[in-house]
Design a protein around this motif. Structure first.
Motif, PDB file in Angstrom:
ATOM      1  N   ILE A  39       0.857  -1.200   0.000  1.00 36.43           N
ATOM      2  CA  ILE A  39       0.000   0.000   0.000  1.00 36.43           C
ATOM      3  C   ILE A  39       0.891   1.249   0.000  1.00 36.43           C
ATOM      4  O   ILE A  39       0.661   2.208  -0.731  1.00 36.43           O
ATOM      5  CB  ILE A  39      -0.949  -0.010   1.227  1.00 36.43           C
ATOM      6  N   THR A  40       1.946   1.203   0.816  1.00 34.19           N
ATOM      7  CA  THR A  40       2.873   2.342   0.903  1.00 34.19           C
ATOM      8  C   THR A  40       3.558   2.577  -0.445  1.00 34.19           C
ATOM      9  O   THR A  40       3.715   3.724  -0.877  1.00 34.19           O
ATOM     10  CB  THR A  40       3.929   2.063   1.996  1.00 34.19           C
ATOM     11  N   LEU A  41       3.942   1.491  -1.112  1.00 30.82           N
ATOM     12  CA  LEU A  41       4.581   1.610  -2.430  1.00 30.82           C
ATOM     13  C   LEU A  41       3.632   2.308  -3.406  1.00 30.82           C
ATOM     14  O   LEU A  41       4.033   3.203  -4.157  1.00 30.82           O
ATOM     15  CB  LEU A  41       4.956   0.207  -2.947  1.00 30.82           C
ATOM     16  N   TYR A  42       2.368   1.908  -3.373  1.00 30.44           N
ATOM     17  CA  TYR A  42       1.373   2.541  -4.255  1.00 30.44           C
ATOM     18  C   TYR A  42       1.267   4.037  -3.933  1.00 30.44           C
ATOM     19  O   TYR A  42       1.248   4.876  -4.829  1.00 30.44           O
ATOM     20  CB  TYR A  42       0.011   1.858  -4.088  1.00 30.44           C
ATOM     21  N   PHE A  43       1.203   4.368  -2.656  1.00 29.32           N
ATOM     22  CA  PHE A  43       1.092   5.781  -2.239  1.00 29.32           C
ATOM     23  C   PHE A  43       2.303   6.581  -2.734  1.00 29.32           C
ATOM     24  O   PHE A  43       2.165   7.694  -3.232  1.00 29.32           O
ATOM     25  CB  PHE A  43       1.010   5.887  -0.701  1.00 29.32           C
ATOM     26  N   LEU A  44       3.487   6.000  -2.607  1.00 30.47           N
ATOM     27  CA  LEU A  44       4.706   6.701  -3.027  1.00 30.47           C
ATOM     28  C   LEU A  44       4.731   6.902  -4.541  1.00 30.47           C
ATOM     29  O   LEU A  44       5.020   7.985  -5.031  1.00 30.47           O
ATOM     30  CB  LEU A  44       5.951   5.906  -2.604  1.00 30.47           C
ATOM     31  N   ARG A  45       4.418   5.834  -5.270  1.00 29.99           N
ATOM     32  CA  ARG A  45       4.461   5.914  -6.734  1.00 29.99           C
ATOM     33  C   ARG A  45       3.434   6.909  -7.278  1.00 29.99           C
ATOM     34  O   ARG A  45       3.648   7.526  -8.314  1.00 29.99           O
ATOM     35  CB  ARG A  45       4.153   4.541  -7.338  1.00 29.99           C
ATOM     36  N   ASN A  46       2.308   7.027  -6.578  1.00 31.05           N
ATOM     37  CA  ASN A  46       1.230   7.866  -7.102  1.00 31.05           C
ATOM     38  C   ASN A  46       1.097   9.199  -6.375  1.00 31.05           C
ATOM     39  O   ASN A  46       0.128   9.925  -6.580  1.00 31.05           O
ATOM     40  CB  ASN A  46      -0.095   7.095  -7.053  1.00 31.05           C
TER      41      ASN A  46
END
Ligand code: CDP
Length: 232
Positions: free
Chosen positions: A43-50
């Motif tokens: 979830i954190t990876l998604y938040f960072l990428r987006n």
């Protein structure tokens, strides 16, 4: 013990070796293993990428709406890979950038409700080992076996340093130490389901135990719980 399906919840601080014992147990018992931390990392990876602003409840809700998480067993690695919207993110979620942001993201109430609902669904049929921070307290409060793991901080730092050094030779021991200390602090002081030992969790300090020793010790606990569950 064969055929008896119980639920095993393993909680503890960062880098205590929770996933090692969880994988060992799952393999020995033929149970599934779920790394709940991998879900918060994805979830954190998604938040960072987006570029999701995690202080905005609307942005967090919209992002969670677009996130689909799943696990698939990898026969070569003998463990599960995590997929974020059909992309295998098992490697990128281990980046230091994700480690630096995961605890604040995991402290958000909406994020926890999202992940915990899926975790509860995954455990409906029992025969599962799940590790994390709130598994014995929130996700599976009725688990037949709860383990709370601790290990000497210096041992934990070196274990994580060696693990990360294999893929990132620029990492320093100080960086690893700082990240573990900060995550432990945020995880155990947050408002939403903070990390703490459930009253009925058995304590496992594996600072000076080998992998085999810890597996033998915990297997005795599993047998004990499986048998008492059978005669209940
Ligand atoms: O680095 P380590 O393997 O110890 O941590 P992890 O299990 O990958 O979890 C990463 C982070 O996710 C933790 O530091 C917590 O902030 C969060 N987490 C959580 O809040 N609740 C869980 N059940 C599991 C992880």
């Amino acid at each position: 013990m064969s055929g008896i399906k119980i639920t095993i919840a393993i909680d503890g601080y960062s880098s205590c070796g929770k996933s090692t014992i969880a994988k060992q147990l799952a393999a020995r018992l033929g149970y599934s293993y779920i790394d709940s931390g991998a879900m918060y990392r994805a979830i954190t990876l998604y938040f960072l990428r987006n570029g999701v602003n995690y202080n905005s409840p609307d942005e967090v809700a919209a992002a969670l709406n677009d996130i689909h998480l799943s696990f698939a067993f990898n026969n070569t690695a003998k463990s599960s890979d995590i997929y974020l919207n059909d992309e295998d993110v098992s490697q990128p979620i281990r980046d230091m950038l994700v480690s630096e942001k995961v605890s604040p993201v995991a402290a958000i109430k909406q994020v926890r409700s999202f992940a915990v609902a899926q975790q509860k669904r995954m455990g409906r049929k029992k025969g599962i080992v799940m590790d994390g921070r709130d598994i014995g307290t929130v996700v599976f409060p009725d688990a037949e076996l709860k383990i709370f793991m601790v290990a000497d901080p210096a041992v934990r730092v070196m274990r994580r340093f060696k693990e990360m050094y294999a893929t990132n030779p620029h990492i320093t021991i100080d960086e690893v130490r700082h990240n573990l200390e900060l995550r432990d602090y945020i995880d155990s002081t947050r408002e939403e389901s903070p990390l703490h030992r459930a009253a009925d969790a058995l304590l496992l300090d594996n600072s000076s135990m080998t992998r085999d020793e810890q597996l033998e010790k915990v297997t005795v606990w599993v047998k004990d719980r499986a048998i008492s569950n059978m005669v209940r």
